[in-house]
Design a protein around this motif. Structure first.
Motif, PDB file in Angstrom:
ATOM      1  N   ARG A  25       0.822  -1.218   0.000  1.00 36.91           N
ATOM      2  CA  ARG A  25       0.000   0.000   0.000  1.00 36.91           C
ATOM      3  C   ARG A  25       0.856   1.269   0.000  1.00 36.91           C
ATOM      4  O   ARG A  25       0.364   2.343  -0.302  1.00 36.91           O
ATOM      5  N   ARG A  26       2.145   1.128   0.297  1.00 36.03           N
ATOM      6  CA  ARG A  26       3.049   2.286   0.249  1.00 36.03           C
ATOM      7  C   ARG A  26       3.734   2.445  -1.099  1.00 36.03           C
ATOM      8  O   ARG A  26       4.368   3.465  -1.361  1.00 36.03           O
ATOM      9  N   LEU A  27       3.638   1.434  -1.960  1.00 37.89           N
ATOM     10  CA  LEU A  27       4.405   1.435  -3.203  1.00 37.89           C
ATOM     11  C   LEU A  27       3.829   2.407  -4.232  1.00 37.89           C
ATOM     12  O   LEU A  27       2.601   2.539  -4.348  1.00 37.89           O
ATOM     13  N   PRO A  28       4.689   3.041  -5.016  1.00 42.41           N
ATOM     14  CA  PRO A  28       4.191   3.795  -6.168  1.00 42.41           C
ATOM     15  C   PRO A  28       3.656   2.821  -7.215  1.00 42.41           C
ATOM     16  O   PRO A  28       4.161   1.704  -7.366  1.00 42.41           O
ATOM     17  N   GLU A  29       2.667   3.241  -7.955  1.00 42.51           N
ATOM     18  CA  GLU A  29       2.003   2.327  -8.885  1.00 42.51           C
ATOM     19  C   GLU A  29       2.949   1.711  -9.924  1.00 42.51           C
ATOM     20  O   GLU A  29       2.777   0.534 -10.280  1.00 42.51           O
ATOM     21  N   PRO A  30       3.961   2.441 -10.433  1.00 38.78           N
ATOM     22  CA  PRO A  30       4.847   1.802 -11.421  1.00 38.78           C
ATOM     23  C   PRO A  30       5.544   0.543 -10.905  1.00 38.78           C
ATOM     24  O   PRO A  30       5.913  -0.326 -11.703  1.00 38.78           O
ATOM     25  N   ALA A  31       5.726   0.414  -9.592  1.00 38.66           N
ATOM     26  CA  ALA A  31       6.393  -0.770  -9.046  1.00 38.66           C
ATOM     27  C   ALA A  31       5.606  -2.041  -9.318  1.00 38.66           C
ATOM     28  O   ALA A  31       6.179  -3.135  -9.387  1.00 38.66           O
ATOM     29  N   PHE A  32       4.303  -1.915  -9.504  1.00 37.83           N
ATOM     30  CA  PHE A  32       3.472  -3.097  -9.721  1.00 37.83           C
ATOM     31  C   PHE A  32       3.640  -3.672 -11.128  1.00 37.83           C
ATOM     32  O   PHE A  32       3.115  -4.753 -11.417  1.00 37.83           O
ATOM     33  N   ALA A  33       4.357  -2.978 -11.988  1.00 37.92           N
ATOM     34  CA  ALA A  33       4.622  -3.474 -13.339  1.00 37.92           C
ATOM     35  C   ALA A  33       5.939  -4.234 -13.434  1.00 37.92           C
ATOM     36  O   ALA A  33       6.288  -4.739 -14.506  1.00 37.92           O
ATOM     37  N   LEU A  34       6.689  -4.339 -12.340  1.00 35.03           N
ATOM     38  CA  LEU A  34       7.947  -5.084 -12.354  1.00 35.03           C
ATOM     39  C   LEU A  34       7.688  -6.566 -12.600  1.00 35.03           C
ATOM     40  O   LEU A  34       6.718  -7.131 -12.088  1.00 35.03           O
ATOM     41  N   ARG A  35       8.570  -7.191 -13.374  1.00 37.16           N
ATOM     42  CA  ARG A  35       8.414  -8.614 -13.681  1.00 37.16           C
ATOM     43  C   ARG A  35       8.826  -9.471 -12.490  1.00 37.16           C
ATOM     44  O   ARG A  35       9.703  -9.091 -11.700  1.00 37.16           O
ATOM     45  N   THR A  36       8.191 -10.620 -12.368  1.00 30.92           N
ATOM     46  CA  THR A  36       8.474 -11.545 -11.267  1.00 30.92           C
ATOM     47  C   THR A  36       9.090 -12.833 -11.798  1.00 30.92           C
ATOM     48  O   THR A  36       9.238 -13.027 -12.997  1.00 30.92           O
ATOM     49  N   ALA A  37       9.388 -13.742 -10.879  1.00 37.47           N
ATOM     50  CA  ALA A  37       9.917 -15.059 -11.254  1.00 37.47           C
ATOM     51  C   ALA A  37       8.862 -15.936 -11.916  1.00 37.47           C
ATOM     52  O   ALA A  37       9.199 -16.987 -12.464  1.00 37.47           O
ATOM     53  N   CYS A  38       7.607 -15.537 -11.861  1.00 37.75           N
ATOM     54  CA  CYS A  38       6.521 -16.294 -12.488  1.00 37.75           C
ATOM     55  C   CYS A  38       6.440 -15.890 -13.959  1.00 37.75           C
ATOM     56  O   CYS A  38       6.142 -14.713 -14.251  1.00 37.75           O
ATOM     57  N   PRO A  39       6.718 -16.789 -14.883  1.00 38.66           N
ATOM     58  CA  PRO A  39       6.797 -16.419 -16.299  1.00 38.66           C
ATOM     59  C   PRO A  39       5.546 -15.692 -16.791  1.00 38.66           C
ATOM     60  O   PRO A  39       4.425 -16.168 -16.626  1.00 38.66           O
ATOM     61  N   GLY A  40       5.775 -14.507 -17.383  1.00 39.80           N
ATOM     62  CA  GLY A  40       4.687 -13.742 -17.974  1.00 39.80           C
ATOM     63  C   GLY A  40       3.933 -12.835 -17.025  1.00 39.80           C
ATOM     64  O   GLY A  40       3.089 -12.051 -17.471  1.00 39.80           O
ATOM     65  N   TRP A  41       4.197 -12.930 -15.737  1.00 34.00           N
ATOM     66  CA  TRP A  41       3.430 -12.153 -14.759  1.00 34.00           C
ATOM     67  C   TRP A  41       4.285 -11.083 -14.091  1.00 34.00           C
ATOM     68  O   TRP A  41       5.414 -11.357 -13.642  1.00 34.00           O
ATOM     69  N   CYS A  42       3.728  -9.890 -14.000  1.00 37.96           N
ATOM     70  CA  CYS A  42       4.327  -8.810 -13.221  1.00 37.96           C
ATOM     71  C   CYS A  42       3.785  -8.874 -11.790  1.00 37.96           C
ATOM     72  O   CYS A  42       2.937  -9.714 -11.452  1.00 37.96           O
ATOM     73  N   VAL A  43       4.237  -7.965 -10.948  1.00 40.57           N
ATOM     74  CA  VAL A  43       3.821  -7.951  -9.542  1.00 40.57           C
ATOM     75  C   VAL A  43       2.302  -7.858  -9.436  1.00 40.57           C
ATOM     76  O   VAL A  43       1.664  -8.612  -8.690  1.00 40.57           O
ATOM     77  N   ARG A  44       1.700  -6.932 -10.163  1.00 39.81           N
ATOM     78  CA  ARG A  44       0.244  -6.768 -10.086  1.00 39.81           C
ATOM     79  C   ARG A  44      -0.477  -8.066 -10.459  1.00 39.81           C
ATOM     80  O   ARG A  44      -1.460  -8.452  -9.810  1.00 39.81           O
TER      81      ARG A  44
END
Length: 216
Positions: A25-44
């Motif tokens: 809830r403290r994160l800026p919205e662009p952070a939710f577009a970062l890619r994760t270890a799950c193929p094809g999925w970003c944080v959001r």
């Protein structure tokens, strides 16, 4: 085999509600577009998947759920939701799903572990320290021991630094001695959940990495 603790998955979920949600809830919205270890999925998208899966459990809508196609559909459905709604659904699921999982005779316990691992995926993508460890690590490892047996992985005796004795994962294989692993807890989680191992240190004798993975 140790006796099941029906409330263990719920405790894991509550620990993530109380530690991960304030960070999100403290994160800026662009952070939710970062890619994760799950193929094809970003944080959001990981968070959308987690919230959807948990609320399905809360509302009793688990038939046909949790497969790749259903998961992708849940994420796509939430693509146009405001970010706050995605986080609100996740918070609800983390807070309410534990009681339902506890009453499900063990068949949903693996979901509780998966949610804890996905929280690590999110922390890892955000560059947070201790991605796959925290207040729930001990209980997560206990649940992972059970899941490793259910998923038919070979027997591995694990030594963790500063921990007395050994942890035992998987099942004995006739004619094959137990494998041995020396690692820290986060690396152990990465090994068993198929997460990237770059930058880790461990010693594995008598088994191959691919044999240990419980999540595809």
């Amino acid at each position: 085999m140790s006796e099941r603790d029906p409330r263990l998955p719920g405790r894991l979920l509550l620990s993530e509600r109380d530690t991960l949600l304030p960070l999100l809830r403290r994160l800026p919205e662009p952070a939710f577009a970062l890619r994760t270890a799950c193929p094809g999925w970003c944080v959001r998208e990981v968070l959308a998947h987690c919230g959807a899966a948990l609320v399905r459990i809360v509302e009793g809508r688990t038939e046909g759920a949790f497969g790749p196609e259903a998961n992708a559909g849940d994420v796509a459905e939430r693509a146009r939701w405001p970010l706050g709604r995605v986080l609100d659904e996740l918070e609800r699921g983390l807070g309410e799903a534990g009681e339902v999982i506890a009453a499900a005779d063990g068949r949903l316990d693996v979901i509780g572990l998966g949610e804890w691992v996905h929280a690590g995926d999110v922390r890892d993508a955000l560059g947070e320290p201790g991605a796959y460890q925290g207040p729930g690590t001990g209980e997560a490892l206990s649940l992972l021991q059970t899941v490793s047996r259910e998923r038919g992985t070979p027997r591995v005796h694990v030594r963790l630094p500063d921990a007395p004795g050994e942890l035992r994962f998987g099942n004995p294989v006739p004619g094959r001695p137990p494998a041995r692993l020396e690692s820290d807890a986060p690396t152990l989680v990465r090994l068993y959940t198929g997460r990237p191992l770059v930058g880790t240190r461990y010693r594995l004798h008598g088994a191959e990495e691919r044999e240990l993975v419980v999540y595809g």
